[in-house]
Motif scaffolding. Structure first.
Motif, PDB file in Angstrom:
ATOM      1  N   ILE A 278      72.086  33.193  -4.542  1.00 15.28           N
ATOM      2  CA  ILE A 278      72.043  31.860  -3.930  1.00 15.28           C
ATOM      3  C   ILE A 278      72.793  31.860  -2.606  1.00 15.28           C
ATOM      4  O   ILE A 278      72.294  31.360  -1.589  1.00 15.28           O
ATOM      5  N   CYS A 279      73.997  32.430  -2.596  1.00 16.71           N
ATOM      6  CA  CYS A 279      74.790  32.448  -1.365  1.00 16.71           C
ATOM      7  C   CYS A 279      74.137  33.319  -0.289  1.00 16.71           C
ATOM      8  O   CYS A 279      74.163  32.969   0.895  1.00 16.71           O
ATOM      9  N   GLY A 280      73.551  34.438  -0.675  1.00 15.11           N
ATOM     10  CA  GLY A 280      72.860  35.289   0.283  1.00 15.11           C
ATOM     11  C   GLY A 280      71.658  34.610   0.892  1.00 15.11           C
ATOM     12  O   GLY A 280      71.435  34.679   2.103  1.00 15.11           O
ATOM     13  N   PHE A 281      70.864  33.934   0.052  1.00 17.72           N
ATOM     14  CA  PHE A 281      69.704  33.206   0.557  1.00 17.72           C
ATOM     15  C   PHE A 281      70.129  32.095   1.504  1.00 17.72           C
ATOM     16  O   PHE A 281      69.528  31.902   2.563  1.00 17.72           O
ATOM     17  N   ALA A 282      71.174  31.370   1.127  1.00 14.32           N
ATOM     18  CA  ALA A 282      71.662  30.283   1.991  1.00 14.32           C
ATOM     19  C   ALA A 282      72.168  30.825   3.321  1.00 14.32           C
ATOM     20  O   ALA A 282      71.921  30.228   4.369  1.00 14.32           O
ATOM     21  N   ALA A 283      72.866  31.950   3.295  1.00 10.20           N
ATOM     22  CA  ALA A 283      73.372  32.538   4.532  1.00 10.20           C
ATOM     23  C   ALA A 283      72.225  32.964   5.451  1.00 10.20           C
ATOM     24  O   ALA A 283      72.287  32.765   6.669  1.00 10.20           O
ATOM     25  N   VAL A 284      71.175  33.529   4.868  1.00  8.43           N
ATOM     26  CA  VAL A 284      70.020  33.947   5.669  1.00  8.43           C
ATOM     27  C   VAL A 284      69.313  32.738   6.279  1.00  8.43           C
ATOM     28  O   VAL A 284      68.968  32.739   7.470  1.00  8.43           O
ATOM     29  N   VAL A 285      69.118  31.688   5.496  1.00  9.47           N
ATOM     30  CA  VAL A 285      68.423  30.495   6.008  1.00  9.47           C
ATOM     31  C   VAL A 285      69.249  29.813   7.094  1.00  9.47           C
ATOM     32  O   VAL A 285      68.746  29.483   8.170  1.00  9.47           O
ATOM     33  N   LEU A 286      70.529  29.592   6.820  1.00  6.47           N
ATOM     34  CA  LEU A 286      71.377  28.906   7.798  1.00  6.47           C
ATOM     35  C   LEU A 286      71.578  29.758   9.053  1.00  6.47           C
ATOM     36  O   LEU A 286      71.571  29.246  10.169  1.00  6.47           O
ATOM     37  N   GLY A 287      71.721  31.060   8.885  1.00  3.33           N
ATOM     38  CA  GLY A 287      71.827  31.954  10.042  1.00  3.33           C
ATOM     39  C   GLY A 287      70.546  31.999  10.849  1.00  3.33           C
ATOM     40  O   GLY A 287      70.568  32.078  12.077  1.00  3.33           O
ATOM     41  N   GLY A 288      69.410  31.926  10.165  1.00  4.11           N
ATOM     42  CA  GLY A 288      68.130  31.899  10.853  1.00  4.11           C
ATOM     43  C   GLY A 288      67.941  30.644  11.680  1.00  4.11           C
ATOM     44  O   GLY A 288      67.373  30.685  12.779  1.00  4.11           O
ATOM     45  N   ILE A 289      68.421  29.521  11.169  1.00  2.00           N
ATOM     46  CA  ILE A 289      68.335  28.270  11.927  1.00  2.00           C
ATOM     47  C   ILE A 289      69.139  28.376  13.211  1.00  2.00           C
ATOM     48  O   ILE A 289      68.673  28.014  14.289  1.00  2.00           O
ATOM     49  N   ILE A 290      70.348  28.886  13.097  1.00  4.25           N
ATOM     50  CA  ILE A 290      71.208  29.035  14.278  1.00  4.25           C
ATOM     51  C   ILE A 290      70.592  30.034  15.255  1.00  4.25           C
ATOM     52  O   ILE A 290      70.550  29.787  16.464  1.00  4.25           O
ATOM     53  N   ALA A 291      70.111  31.164  14.751  1.00  9.82           N
ATOM     54  CA  ALA A 291      69.525  32.182  15.624  1.00  9.82           C
ATOM     55  C   ALA A 291      68.273  31.659  16.332  1.00  9.82           C
ATOM     56  O   ALA A 291      68.069  31.927  17.516  1.00  9.82           O
ATOM     57  N   ALA A 292      67.443  30.913  15.623  1.00 12.18           N
ATOM     58  CA  ALA A 292      66.231  30.364  16.240  1.00 12.18           C
ATOM     59  C   ALA A 292      66.583  29.389  17.349  1.00 12.18           C
ATOM     60  O   ALA A 292      65.919  29.345  18.384  1.00 12.18           O
ATOM     61  N   ARG A 293      67.619  28.623  17.154  1.00 10.49           N
ATOM     62  CA  ARG A 293      68.015  27.645  18.183  1.00 10.49           C
ATOM     63  C   ARG A 293      68.641  28.341  19.385  1.00 10.49           C
ATOM     64  O   ARG A 293      68.393  27.960  20.529  1.00 10.49           O
ATOM     65  N   VAL A 294      69.457  29.353  19.143  1.00  8.90           N
ATOM     66  CA  VAL A 294      70.136  30.046  20.242  1.00  8.90           C
ATOM     67  C   VAL A 294      69.155  30.881  21.054  1.00  8.90           C
ATOM     68  O   VAL A 294      69.288  30.989  22.275  1.00  8.90           O
ATOM     69  N   LEU A 295      68.169  31.450  20.386  1.00  3.87           N
ATOM     70  CA  LEU A 295      67.214  32.327  21.076  1.00  3.87           C
ATOM     71  C   LEU A 295      66.019  31.574  21.663  1.00  3.87           C
ATOM     72  O   LEU A 295      65.030  32.192  22.041  1.00  3.87           O
TER      73      LEU A 295
END
Length: 97
Positions: free
Chosen positions: A10-27
C-alpha cells in the motif's frame, strides 16, 4: 500475505502515485504551469488521506482507536473536497497576485 507485506504494498503504491503526480507537474513542457497549483495540492492531499485510511485498515489496532482516526481522516478529506479553488493569479495584469 502478511500484514507487513500488505502495508509495504500500500505504501509503495501510494509513493509511486504521489511521486508520479509531482513528476508529471514538474516535467510539464509549459513553464508557466510548472510547480504545484491549488488543484494539484488538493488532489495530493486527498490521495494522502486515502492512503492513510488504507494503512489504518491494515494495522491491528483496537476499534476504540480506529474510530476517532477515521473520523479525523474523514474530516480532513471533507474539508479538502469542499474547498473552492480560485483562479490562478496572473503576473502581467497586476490585478491579482
Amino acid at each position: 500475505m502478511s500484514k507487513l507485506a500488505e502495508l509495504l504494498v500500500i505504501c509503495g503504491f501510494a509513493a509511486v502515485v504521489l511521486g508520479g503526480i509531482i513528476a508529471a507537474r514538474v516535467l510539464t513542457a509549459d513553464r508557466n504551469k510548472r510547480g504545484l497549483s491549488a488543484a494539484m495540492l488538493k488532489m495530493y492531499g486527498l490521495l494522502s488521506v486515502g492512503t492513510l485510511g488504507l494503512v489504518l485498515t491494515v494495522l491491528d489496532i483496537d476499534l476504540e482507536a480506529k474510530t476517532p482516526a477515521y473520523t479525523l481522516l474523514g474530516l480532513i478529506a471533507g474539508y479538502l473536497a469542499g474547498v473552492k479553488i480560485e483562479a490562478e493569479p496572473t503576473g502581467n495584469s497586476g490585478t491579482k497576485l
